[in-house]
Design an enzyme around this catalytic site. Structure first.
Site, PDB file in Angstrom:
ATOM      1  CG  ASP A  31      -8.289  -8.360 -16.486  1.00 22.14           C
ATOM      2  OD1 ASP A  31      -8.903  -8.214 -17.552  1.00 22.14           O
ATOM      3  OD2 ASP A  31      -8.028  -7.399 -15.724  1.00 22.14           O
ATOM      4  CE1 TYR A  62      -1.018  -3.444 -14.216  1.00 24.26           C
ATOM      5  CE2 TYR A  62       0.699  -5.100 -14.462  1.00 24.26           C
ATOM      6  CZ  TYR A  62       0.031  -4.180 -13.687  1.00 24.26           C
ATOM      7  OH  TYR A  62       0.405  -3.983 -12.382  1.00 24.26           O
ATOM      8  CG  PHE A  64      -0.078  -6.755  -8.548  1.00 18.83           C
ATOM      9  CD1 PHE A  64      -0.915  -5.645  -8.565  1.00 18.83           C
ATOM     10  CD2 PHE A  64      -0.487  -7.885  -7.856  1.00 18.83           C
ATOM     11  CE1 PHE A  64      -2.139  -5.663  -7.896  1.00 18.83           C
ATOM     12  CE2 PHE A  64      -1.709  -7.913  -7.186  1.00 18.83           C
ATOM     13  CZ  PHE A  64      -2.534  -6.794  -7.208  1.00 18.83           C
ATOM     14  CG  HIS A  79      -6.608  -3.415  -5.746  1.00 18.80           C
ATOM     15  ND1 HIS A  79      -5.820  -2.619  -6.550  1.00 18.80           N
ATOM     16  CD2 HIS A  79      -6.571  -4.648  -6.283  1.00 18.80           C
ATOM     17  CE1 HIS A  79      -5.327  -3.349  -7.527  1.00 18.80           C
ATOM     18  NE2 HIS A  79      -5.762  -4.594  -7.393  1.00 18.80           N
TER      19      HIS A  79
END
Length: 218
Positions: free
Chosen positions: A59, A61, A72, A180
């Site tokens: 989701d 920031y 990202f 990740h």
């Protein structure tokens, strides 16, 4: 085929009225990211027929001046998020390019769909818009890319992203998986995974122009 066609297919199959009403209330009564105008920026910057890579995030920031609709990526003057810093470290180790900007619009314009599975969030509350309907929408987006396009590289970092492999036809697309890039997991195999050169090697082997990962101080 365009995103508008895909969205029409999705909204014909699913009723998003409850999500629409929820978001209307949230944007009216709370601070929500990204700005409404940026919710669909990933699709605005990467036309459907030009998608050659999908990088999947979770989701947005949830701090000010960060989210702007691309997974990202943060706005040009924002502080570097830790995951993005690690992505850039691996980029430098992998193909030797150094980036200064935390803004990934140039990747999006290169055909990299930077897709979060949830497209909105309340300020300061990670996952606050989980399970309101976004996952249904973005699962359908992933399935449509898989169905209508060929030789797309899907980059799935971390377990939640890797669970989406069931939506992808792995006979006609290429899937790259790794832990990740978050500081919590990057040292468990993200570093050294060389995703950027892997993406370009696959694209070039299928006659598709590689992604210019290095450009882009916007």
């Amino acid at each position: 085929m365009e995103w508008s066609d895909i969205f029409h297919e999705i909204t014909t199959k699913h009723d998003f009225q409850a999500m629409h009403d929820f978001l209307e209330n949230e944007y009216t009564t709370q601070i929500v990211y990204p700005d409404r105008k940026d919710i669909y920026q990933a699709f605005d910057l990467t036309p459907f027929e030009r998608v050659k890579v999908v990088i999947l995030g979770q989701d947005p920031y949830h701090g000010p001046n960060q989210a702007h609709g691309l997974a990202f990526s943060v706005q040009p003057n924002a502080k570097f998020p830790p995951s993005l810093r690690n992505m850039y470290k691996e980029l430098e180790d992998d193909i030797g390019c150094h980036r200064n900007s935390p803004h990934l619009q140039d990747w999006a314009r290169e055909g990299v769909l930077l897709l979060n599975t949830v497209l909105t969030v309340r300020q300061g509350e990670a996952h606050s818009h989980k399970d309101i309907g976004w996952e249904i929408f973005t699962d359908e987006v992933i399935a449509a890319v898989s169905h209508y396009l060929s030789n797309v590289v899907f980059v799935l970092w971390g377990k939640p992203a890797q669970q989406k492999i069931k939506l992808i036809d792995t006979e006609k697309h290429h899937v790259i998986t790794a832990p990740h890039p978050s500081p919590l997991s990057a040292y468990r195999g993200f570093f050294g995974s060389k995703p950027y050169s892997q993406v370009n090697a696959y694209l070039e082997s299928h006659g598709i122009s590689p992604v210019n990962w290095c450009e882009g101080e916007e």
